[in-house]
Design a protein around this motif. Structure first.
Motif, short mmCIF file in Angstrom:
data_model
loop_
_atom_site.label_atom_id
_atom_site.label_comp_id
_atom_site.label_asym_id
_atom_site.label_seq_id
_atom_site.Cartn_x
_atom_site.Cartn_y
_atom_site.Cartn_z
N PHE A 1 0.83 -1.20 0.00
CA PHE A 1 0.00 0.00 0.00
C PHE A 1 0.87 1.26 0.00
O PHE A 1 0.67 2.18 -0.78
N GLY A 2 1.85 1.30 0.89
CA GLY A 2 2.69 2.48 1.03
C GLY A 2 3.51 2.79 -0.20
O GLY A 2 3.79 3.95 -0.50
N LEU A 3 3.88 1.75 -0.96
CA LEU A 3 4.73 1.95 -2.13
C LEU A 3 3.93 1.94 -3.43
O LEU A 3 4.34 2.58 -4.40
N ALA A 4 2.83 1.23 -3.47
CA ALA A 4 2.07 1.10 -4.71
C ALA A 4 0.96 2.13 -4.85
O ALA A 4 0.62 2.54 -5.96
N VAL A 5 0.38 2.57 -3.73
CA VAL A 5 -0.79 3.43 -3.78
C VAL A 5 -0.49 4.87 -3.39
O VAL A 5 -0.84 5.82 -4.09
N LEU A 6 0.18 5.06 -2.28
CA LEU A 6 0.41 6.41 -1.76
C LEU A 6 1.13 7.36 -2.71
O LEU A 6 0.80 8.56 -2.75
N PRO A 7 2.13 6.92 -3.49
CA PRO A 7 2.85 7.88 -4.34
C PRO A 7 1.96 8.67 -5.30
O PRO A 7 2.34 9.77 -5.71
N HIS A 8 0.78 8.15 -5.63
CA HIS A 8 -0.13 8.89 -6.52
C HIS A 8 -0.61 10.19 -5.87
O HIS A 8 -1.07 11.10 -6.57
N MET A 9 -0.51 10.27 -4.55
CA MET A 9 -0.95 11.48 -3.84
C MET A 9 0.07 12.60 -3.92
O MET A 9 -0.26 13.76 -3.67
N LYS A 10 1.31 12.30 -4.26
CA LYS A 10 2.40 13.26 -4.12
C LYS A 10 2.19 14.49 -4.97
O LYS A 10 2.57 15.61 -4.57
N THR A 11 1.60 14.33 -6.15
CA THR A 11 1.37 15.48 -7.03
C THR A 11 -0.09 15.94 -6.98
O THR A 11 -0.56 16.61 -7.89
N CYS A 12 -0.77 15.59 -5.91
CA CYS A 12 -2.18 15.95 -5.77
C CYS A 12 -2.43 16.59 -4.41
O CYS A 12 -2.97 17.69 -4.32
N GLN A 13 -2.01 15.90 -3.36
CA GLN A 13 -2.11 16.41 -2.00
C GLN A 13 -0.76 16.17 -1.32
O GLN A 13 -0.62 15.24 -0.51
N PRO A 14 0.25 16.98 -1.63
CA PRO A 14 1.61 16.72 -1.15
C PRO A 14 1.76 16.63 0.36
O PRO A 14 2.50 15.79 0.86
N THR A 15 1.07 17.50 1.07
CA THR A 15 1.21 17.50 2.53
C THR A 15 0.62 16.23 3.13
O THR A 15 1.24 15.60 4.00
N GLN A 16 -0.55 15.83 2.68
CA GLN A 16 -1.16 14.60 3.18
C GLN A 16 -0.30 13.39 2.80
O GLN A 16 -0.18 12.44 3.58
N TYR A 17 0.26 13.43 1.60
CA TYR A 17 1.13 12.33 1.17
C TYR A 17 2.32 12.18 2.11
O TYR A 17 2.65 11.06 2.54
N ARG A 18 2.97 13.28 2.44
CA ARG A 18 4.14 13.20 3.32
C ARG A 18 3.77 12.64 4.69
O ARG A 18 4.51 11.87 5.29
N HIS A 19 2.62 13.06 5.20
CA HIS A 19 2.18 12.58 6.51
C HIS A 19 1.89 11.08 6.48
O HIS A 19 2.38 10.32 7.33
N LEU A 20 1.11 10.63 5.50
CA LEU A 20 0.78 9.21 5.40
C LEU A 20 2.01 8.37 5.11
O LEU A 20 2.16 7.27 5.66
N SER A 21 2.89 8.87 4.26
CA SER A 21 4.09 8.12 3.93
C SER A 21 4.98 7.95 5.15
O SER A 21 5.54 6.86 5.39
N LYS A 22 5.08 9.00 5.95
CA LYS A 22 5.90 8.91 7.16
C LYS A 22 5.33 7.89 8.13
O LYS A 22 6.07 7.08 8.72
N GLU A 23 4.01 7.91 8.29
CA GLU A 23 3.37 7.02 9.27
C GLU A 23 3.32 5.57 8.78
O GLU A 23 3.51 4.64 9.57
N ILE A 24 3.05 5.39 7.48
CA ILE A 24 2.80 4.04 6.97
C ILE A 24 4.05 3.42 6.34
O ILE A 24 4.47 2.32 6.72
#
Length: 300
Positions: A1-24
């Protein structure tokens, strides 16, 4: 999930992506179970980044989707019209920058020309916005300064003269600044004048809210003051970066220019509501456009 799904958020909601990536992703086995519900709540708000709706995932009758309707707030400003297709054009700009940094120039050019589309949202492309024949002297006195935006962007992406030989960092930042400070500003000012010409007598808000979409954008999010990590790529986002260089930030790290802009946007909405068209035109030229131009002057 963290590697396959979350990266799609990076160019859409960068701040939320960084938070979720850090936690997950970074947290891995140390993920605190007590945080799971909060993390899932943040993730649900990102469904539009994937071209899906909450109902696609949870079903039409699931209570999980009750609080995830399309938000009409941009950095605290409440739009009346649904301008989400315009507001999310800032996501295309983030994708173009990311692709340029990876030297995927052809893909960046495709995003510029065609934009992002899916079953959930299909918005205008940045190129179509730049080529919009409605952006003309009839509505925008700044037209002559910005009429070659399309040519500029294409030349930078393709590495044509005078931009040949630029490294990827330079090329990406130039495209970012052209779209941010020329195209989005041009489109915003254009929309202000169209609100006066076409909407005011009918008490409509479509073009005024479109201006908000271009000048603030979706990346800033719905909360007052916008994105706290300064990931926004609109003129609103530029103001938050520039205010620190001139010691004109607020105590909440926003720019004073943005406070002026929000007051001007709210007053304009009130004037449209009252169909005070002569006052609206004066307000656009005496208060609204100057608030937009402050950060441009600071960045010069």
């Amino acid at each position: 999930f963290g590697l396959a799904v979350l990266p799609h958020m990076k160019t859409c909601q960068p701040t939320q992506y960084r938070h979720l990536s850090k936690e997950i992703t970074e947290g891995g086995r140390n993920l605190d179970p007590a945080k799971v519900e909060d993390l899932l709540s943040i993730f649900k708000e990102s469904y539009s980044c994937y071209g899906i709706t909450c109902e696609d995932v949870h079903g039409e009758n699931d209570d999980a989707c009750l609080n995830y309707e399309q938000d009409k707030h941009y950095a605290g400003f409440s739009s009346i019209s649904d301008v989400s297709k315009r507001a999310t054009m800032d996501r295309d700009l983030l994708k173009i920058v990311a692709l340029l940094l990876e030297e995927a120039n052809e893909s960046a050019l495709e995003y510029y020309k065609n934009g992002y589309s899916s079953n959930f949202v299909q918005h205008e492309s940045l190129q179509k916005l730049a080529q919009d024949q409605g952006i003309s002297p009839n509505y925008n006195p700044y037209y002559n300064y910005y009429s070659n935006v399309d040519e500029l962007v294409i030349n930078v992406i393709e590495g044509n003269a005078p931009f040949e030989g630029l490294d990827v960092d330079s090329r990406s930042i130039i495209v970012l600044r052209i779209v941010q400070s020329m195209l989005f500003v041009q489109a915003g000012i254009h929309s202000f004048y169209k609100a006066y010409e076409l909407d005011c007598e009918e008490g409509k808000f479509d073009y005024w809210d479109q201006a908000v979409a271009y000048l603030i954008g979706s990346v800033e999010g719905p909360e007052f003051g916008g994105d706290t990590m300064k990931n926004g790529v609109s003129i609103y986002g530029l103001a938050k970066i520039m205010c620190g260089h001139f010691d004109v930030c607020t105590t909440t790290e926003n720019a004073r220019a943005n406070d002026q802009l929000m007051l001007a946007l709210t007053k304009g909405q009130d004037l449209l509501s009252g169909r005070s068209c002569a006052d609206l035109k004066r307000h656009i030229e005496a208060e609204t456009i100057p608030a937009v131009l402050i950060s441009l002057i600071q960045a010069t």
